[in-house]
Design a protein around this motif. Structure first.
Motif, PDB file in Angstrom:
ATOM      1  N   SER A  24      26.761  41.558  44.833  1.00  0.00           N
ATOM      2  CA  SER A  24      25.583  41.545  43.972  1.00  0.00           C
ATOM      3  C   SER A  24      25.037  42.959  43.863  1.00  0.00           C
ATOM      4  CB  SER A  24      24.517  40.604  44.535  1.00  0.00           C
ATOM      5  OG  SER A  24      24.080  41.035  45.808  1.00  0.00           O
ATOM      6  N   GLY A  25      24.255  43.197  42.814  1.00  0.00           N
ATOM      7  CA  GLY A  25      23.596  44.484  42.674  1.00  0.00           C
ATOM      8  C   GLY A  25      24.240  45.456  41.721  1.00  0.00           C
ATOM      9  N   ARG A  26      25.420  45.111  41.210  1.00  0.00           N
ATOM     10  CA  ARG A  26      26.040  45.941  40.195  1.00  0.00           C
ATOM     11  C   ARG A  26      26.944  45.042  39.359  1.00  0.00           C
ATOM     12  NH1 ARG A  26      30.481  49.561  43.505  1.00  0.00           N
ATOM     13  NH2 ARG A  26      29.817  51.126  42.011  1.00  0.00           N
ATOM     14  N   THR A  27      27.405  45.556  38.219  1.00  0.00           N
ATOM     15  CA  THR A  27      28.263  44.754  37.347  1.00  0.00           C
ATOM     16  C   THR A  27      29.642  44.655  37.992  1.00  0.00           C
ATOM     17  OG1 THR A  27      27.053  45.576  35.416  1.00  0.00           O
ATOM     18  CG2 THR A  27      29.166  44.479  35.034  1.00  0.00           C
ATOM     19  N   PHE A  28      29.878  43.512  38.604  1.00  0.00           N
ATOM     20  CA  PHE A  28      31.050  43.305  39.451  1.00  0.00           C
ATOM     21  C   PHE A  28      32.351  43.656  38.731  1.00  0.00           C
ATOM     22  CE2 PHE A  28      33.344  41.382  42.895  1.00  0.00           C
ATOM     23  CZ  PHE A  28      34.405  40.715  42.330  1.00  0.00           C
ATOM     24  N   SER A  29      32.495  43.216  37.497  1.00  0.00           N
ATOM     25  CA  SER A  29      33.767  43.344  36.788  1.00  0.00           C
ATOM     26  C   SER A  29      34.160  44.798  36.514  1.00  0.00           C
ATOM     27  CB  SER A  29      33.715  42.572  35.477  1.00  0.00           C
ATOM     28  OG  SER A  29      32.689  43.084  34.643  1.00  0.00           O
ATOM     29  N   ARG A  30      33.254  45.730  36.621  1.00  0.00           N
ATOM     30  CA  ARG A  30      33.531  47.127  36.286  1.00  0.00           C
ATOM     31  C   ARG A  30      34.159  47.911  37.435  1.00  0.00           C
ATOM     32  NH1 ARG A  30      27.995  49.117  33.160  1.00  0.00           N
ATOM     33  NH2 ARG A  30      28.147  47.693  31.390  1.00  0.00           N
ATOM     34  N   TYR A  31      34.204  47.322  38.605  1.00  0.00           N
ATOM     35  CA  TYR A  31      34.592  48.092  39.785  1.00  0.00           C
ATOM     36  C   TYR A  31      35.757  47.449  40.533  1.00  0.00           C
ATOM     37  CZ  TYR A  31      30.145  50.271  38.821  1.00  0.00           C
ATOM     38  OH  TYR A  31      29.119  50.929  38.210  1.00  0.00           O
ATOM     39  N   GLY A  32      36.506  48.306  41.212  1.00  0.00           N
ATOM     40  CA  GLY A  32      37.551  47.804  42.084  1.00  0.00           C
ATOM     41  C   GLY A  32      36.972  47.226  43.359  1.00  0.00           C
ATOM     42  N   MET A  33      37.774  46.384  43.992  1.00  0.00           N
ATOM     43  CA  MET A  33      37.377  45.762  45.249  1.00  0.00           C
ATOM     44  C   MET A  33      38.502  45.935  46.258  1.00  0.00           C
ATOM     45  SD  MET A  33      34.360  44.528  44.702  1.00  0.00           S
ATOM     46  CE  MET A  33      34.174  43.548  46.196  1.00  0.00           C
ATOM     47  N   GLY A  34      38.126  46.135  47.503  1.00  0.00           N
ATOM     48  CA  GLY A  34      39.139  46.315  48.534  1.00  0.00           C
ATOM     49  C   GLY A  34      38.825  45.534  49.785  1.00  0.00           C
ATOM     50  N   TRP A  35      39.881  45.288  50.544  1.00  0.00           N
ATOM     51  CA  TRP A  35      39.749  44.692  51.867  1.00  0.00           C
ATOM     52  C   TRP A  35      40.356  45.670  52.878  1.00  0.00           C
ATOM     53  CZ3 TRP A  35      37.120  40.354  53.134  1.00  0.00           C
ATOM     54  CH2 TRP A  35      36.827  39.438  52.124  1.00  0.00           C
ATOM     55  N   PHE A  36      39.646  45.880  53.947  1.00  0.00           N
ATOM     56  CA  PHE A  36      40.105  46.690  55.060  1.00  0.00           C
ATOM     57  C   PHE A  36      39.956  45.853  56.334  1.00  0.00           C
ATOM     58  CE2 PHE A  36      40.496  51.082  53.403  1.00  0.00           C
ATOM     59  CZ  PHE A  36      40.053  50.856  52.111  1.00  0.00           C
ATOM     60  N   ARG A  37      40.604  46.278  57.392  1.00  0.00           N
ATOM     61  CA  ARG A  37      40.456  45.570  58.662  1.00  0.00           C
ATOM     62  C   ARG A  37      40.441  46.564  59.819  1.00  0.00           C
ATOM     63  NH1 ARG A  37      46.312  42.405  58.917  1.00  0.00           N
ATOM     64  NH2 ARG A  37      47.637  44.242  59.339  1.00  0.00           N
ATOM     65  N   GLN A  38      39.781  46.141  60.877  1.00  0.00           N
ATOM     66  CA  GLN A  38      39.713  46.974  62.069  1.00  0.00           C
ATOM     67  C   GLN A  38      39.963  46.110  63.294  1.00  0.00           C
ATOM     68  OE1 GLN A  38      36.093  49.253  62.529  1.00  0.00           O
ATOM     69  NE2 GLN A  38      37.113  50.713  63.873  1.00  0.00           N
ATOM     70  N   ASP A  88      47.513  40.395  62.989  1.00  0.00           N
ATOM     71  CA  ASP A  88      46.526  40.384  61.903  1.00  0.00           C
ATOM     72  C   ASP A  88      45.103  40.200  62.434  1.00  0.00           C
ATOM     73  OD1 ASP A  88      48.873  38.470  59.994  1.00  0.00           O
ATOM     74  OD2 ASP A  88      48.415  40.604  59.757  1.00  0.00           O
ATOM     75  N   THR A  89      44.974  39.961  63.729  1.00  0.00           N
ATOM     76  CA  THR A  89      43.656  39.795  64.331  1.00  0.00           C
ATOM     77  C   THR A  89      42.825  41.059  64.151  1.00  0.00           C
ATOM     78  OG1 THR A  89      44.423  38.190  65.966  1.00  0.00           O
ATOM     79  CG2 THR A  89      42.426  39.434  66.495  1.00  0.00           C
ATOM     80  N   ALA A  90      41.651  40.910  63.553  1.00  0.00           N
ATOM     81  CA  ALA A  90      40.792  42.053  63.264  1.00  0.00           C
ATOM     82  C   ALA A  90      39.503  41.557  62.617  1.00  0.00           C
ATOM     83  CB  ALA A  90      41.491  43.031  62.323  1.00  0.00           C
ATOM     84  N   VAL A  91      38.559  42.470  62.510  1.00  0.00           N
ATOM     85  CA  VAL A  91      37.401  42.231  61.648  1.00  0.00           C
ATOM     86  C   VAL A  91      37.783  42.720  60.258  1.00  0.00           C
ATOM     87  CG1 VAL A  91      34.995  42.765  61.178  1.00  0.00           C
ATOM     88  CG2 VAL A  91      35.770  42.486  63.550  1.00  0.00           C
ATOM     89  N   TYR A  92      37.604  41.865  59.292  1.00  0.00           N
ATOM     90  CA  TYR A  92      37.971  42.175  57.910  1.00  0.00           C
ATOM     91  C   TYR A  92      36.710  42.518  57.115  1.00  0.00           C
ATOM     92  CZ  TYR A  92      42.756  40.696  58.618  1.00  0.00           C
ATOM     93  OH  TYR A  92      44.067  40.610  59.052  1.00  0.00           O
ATOM     94  N   TYR A  93      36.778  43.628  56.413  1.00  0.00           N
ATOM     95  CA  TYR A  93      35.658  44.117  55.622  1.00  0.00           C
ATOM     96  C   TYR A  93      36.031  44.161  54.142  1.00  0.00           C
ATOM     97  CZ  TYR A  93      33.939  45.875  60.115  1.00  0.00           C
ATOM     98  OH  TYR A  93      33.511  45.993  61.402  1.00  0.00           O
ATOM     99  N   CYS A  94      35.115  43.726  53.302  1.00  0.00           N
ATOM    100  CA  CYS A  94      35.307  43.935  51.873  1.00  0.00           C
ATOM    101  C   CYS A  94      34.456  45.133  51.447  1.00  0.00           C
ATOM    102  CB  CYS A  94      34.940  42.696  51.067  1.00  0.00           C
ATOM    103  SG  CYS A  94      33.206  42.208  51.162  1.00  0.00           S
ATOM    104  N   ALA A  95      34.865  45.745  50.353  1.00  0.00           N
ATOM    105  CA  ALA A  95      34.180  46.932  49.863  1.00  0.00           C
ATOM    106  C   ALA A  95      34.366  47.035  48.358  1.00  0.00           C
ATOM    107  CB  ALA A  95      34.717  48.177  50.555  1.00  0.00           C
TER     108      ALA A  95
END
Length: 126
Positions: A24-38, A88-95
């Motif tokens: 939320s907070g910006r026009t979602f469709s205009r931006y890329g999205m990623g998943w990272f894990r630690q 694959d065990t990790a904390v997964y972050y979206c960005a």
């Protein structure tokens, strides 16, 4: 901009999970999205990304097992994770990225993403 990831949990090796990330907070469709894990004691690593146009990128370690997708009408990005392994065990972050378009190098770098969610824990037991 706010991102909220959920869907993590405990699963046995060979199982599956689907992570979701609502933005939320910006026009979602205009931006890329990623998943990272630690993983514990390790650096944060790139997992998958999707451009605003729908191009997808994966790390070698998850390619063929994970699928990233987006649903612009719901401002949500998903990460379908199949054939899960203990590693694959990790904390997964979206960005969400600075721009909607770029090449693979652009989307795999964490510096590309100014906004991050809080993370969701995925634990894969052997």
């Amino acid at each position: 901009v706010q991102l909220q990831a959920f869907g993590g949990g405990l699963v046995q090796a060979g199982g599956y999970l689907r992570l979701s990330c609502a933005a939320s907070g910006r026009t979602f469709s205009r931006y890329g999205m990623g998943w990272f894990r630690q993983a514990p004691g390790k650096e944060r690593d790139f997992v998958a990304a999707i451009s605003s146009g729908g191009s997808t990128y994966y790390s070698d370690s998850v390619k063929g097992r994970f699928t990233i997708s987006r649903e612009n009408a719901k401002n949500t990005v998903y990460l379908q994770m199949n054939s899960l392994k203990p590693e694959d065990t990790a904390v997964y972050y979206c960005a969400t990225s600075r721009s909607g378009y770029g090449n693979r190098s652009y989307f795999t770098e964490s510096i590309t993403y100014p906004y991050w969610g809080q993370g969701t824990l995925v634990t894969v037991s052997s």
